[in-house]
Enzyme design. Structure first.
Site, PDB file in Angstrom:
ATOM      1  CD  GLU A 171      46.184  38.086  42.522  1.00  0.00           C
ATOM      2  OE1 GLU A 171      45.415  38.633  43.385  1.00  0.00           O
ATOM      3  OE2 GLU A 171      45.868  37.898  41.380  1.00  0.00           O
TER       4      GLU A 171
ATOM      5  CE  LYS B 207      44.640  34.994  42.817  1.00  0.00           C
ATOM      6  NZ  LYS B 207      43.038  34.930  43.221  1.00  0.00           N
TER       7      LYS B 207
HETATM    8  P1  13P Z   1      41.548  35.146  37.835  1.00  0.00           P
HETATM    9  O1  13P Z   1      41.688  33.637  38.176  1.00  0.00           O
HETATM   10  O2  13P Z   1      40.246  35.505  37.128  1.00  0.00           O
HETATM   11  O3  13P Z   1      42.755  35.800  37.111  1.00  0.00           O
HETATM   12  O4  13P Z   1      41.158  35.934  39.228  1.00  0.00           O
HETATM   13  C1  13P Z   1      41.999  35.557  40.491  1.00  0.00           C
HETATM   14  C2  13P Z   1      42.234  36.944  41.141  1.00  0.00           C
HETATM   15  O5  13P Z   1      41.834  36.990  42.248  1.00  0.00           O
HETATM   16  C3  13P Z   1      42.799  37.961  40.609  1.00  0.00           C
HETATM   17  O6  13P Z   1      43.084  38.965  41.448  1.00  0.00           O
END
Ligand code: 13P
Length: 341
Positions: free
Chosen positions: A178, A220
């Site tokens: 991510e 992600k």
């Molecule tokens: P949000 O969808 O609230 O951005 O959170 C997702 C997430 O895991 C951020 O690290």
């Protein structure tokens, strides 16, 4: 590492019609969310709230492929003594774990952050696997502002993401990679596109250098959107078209799936954007959701810490999970929101 098994888990995480519930708010973040609904952030309240989500049978069994947990939650038991991990498994969903330990200022780079938590990660992953985790998450944070991000911040965060991903795969855990480009600034959608392109290119280069087979990860990312304070907001079609173009440029087809973060988009925007991308079609990977706020804002409000509101909160969660499940197949319609209201 058994890559075929990692690939099987990754595919299950992004199966059509399903996506991931990010319920891994750190103690600080969940306190902020609870403050907003007037609930004290105690261990029991956090447990009760998350238990309510994981016991939403319809949402969990039909629309939620996996749940990202925070360290506290993976060891917690429901009120009746059932481990919360078991509730998730019983619903046919996969337990996952956030393994980064947050961010620290990056030396030499004012206003930029590096995600930490690599020390002892191999040992921690072993314990999480024994506890049932089959995937993990590590979030890198890249901010857009005048003069940033620096190459140093992009590069060091990509390096850490790849180090984490390699350690996960070695522990037979699918890494969610991510790299989040924040939407906090006043930048245009095109600036977000340009920075995200840079970040994704560096991330995949590091994954290659560190020998991470892409069949065993889930990406992600953020979508290409204008900053929250931007004078010009981009429409749904523009976000969808630019995000798909950006991902096609940066993400090899060997990646099984891409599960977006919601990052501060409204619930309905997050759904509409995902749906519009899937309506474009002809994509080399699955596109789905890994939402935190866009799945939980409605149930949190409905719950507000009261046992009497549990059923209403579960309905609100099920609705958002269903809407995003449809969006993951490009089958969402705005009418469906009005009908539920
Ligand atoms: P949000 O969808 O609230 O951005 O959170 C997702 C997430 O895991 C951020 O690290």
């Amino acid at each position: 590492m058994n890559l075929a098994d990692l690939n099987k888990i990754a595919n299950a995480m992004v199966a059509p019609g399903r996506g991931i519930l990010a319920a891994d708010e750190s103690s600080g973040t969940i306190k902020k969310r609870f403050d907003a609904i007037g609930v004290e952030s105690t261990e029991d309240n956090r447990r009760d709230y998350r238990e309510l989500l994981f016991r939403s049978q319809e949402a969990m069994s039909k629309y939620i492929s996996g749940v990202i947990l925070y360290d506290e939650t993976i060891w917690q038991k429901a009120k009746d003594g059932t481990p919360l991990v078991k509730l998730i498994e019983q619903a046919g969903s996969i337990p996952g774990i956030k393994v980064d330990e947050g961010t620290q200022p990056l030396p030499g780079c004012p206003n930029e952050l590096i995600t930490v938590g690599l020390d002892k990660l191999a040992e921690r992953l072993k314990k999480y696997y024994e506890q049932g985790a089959r995937f993990a998450k590590w979030r890198a944070v890249i901010d857009i502002a005048p003069g940033i991000p620096s190459y140093t911040a992009v590069r060091t965060n990509a390096h850490a993401l790849a180090r984490y991903a390699a350690l996960c795969q070695q522990a037979q855990i699918v890494p969610i990679v991510e790299p989040e480009v924040l939407m906090d600034g006043d930048h245009t959608i095109d600036r977000c596109y340009e920075v995200t392109e840079f970040v994704l290119k560096e991330t995949f280069q590091e994954l290659y250098y560190q020998k991470v087979p892409l069949e065993g990860i889930v990406l992600k990312p953020n979508m290409a959107v204008a900053g929250k304070k931007s004078a010009k907001k981009a429409g749904v079609e523009e976000v969808a078209e630019k995000t798909v173009r950006l991902l096609k440029t940066c993400v090899p087809g060997a990646v099984p799936g891409i599960a977006f973060l919601s990052g501060g988009q409204s619930d309905e925007e997050a759904t509409a954007h995902l749906d519009a991308m899937n309506k474009i079609g002809g994509l080399p990977w699955k596109l789905t959701f890994s939402y935190g706020r866009a799945l939980q804002a409605a149930p949190q409000k409905a719950w507000s810490g009261k046992a009497d509101n549990v059923a209403a909160a579960q309905r609100a969660f099920t609705h958002r999970a269903q809407m995003n499940g449809l969006a993951s197949k490009g089958e969402w319609k705005q009418d469906l929101e009005k009908k539920a209201a």
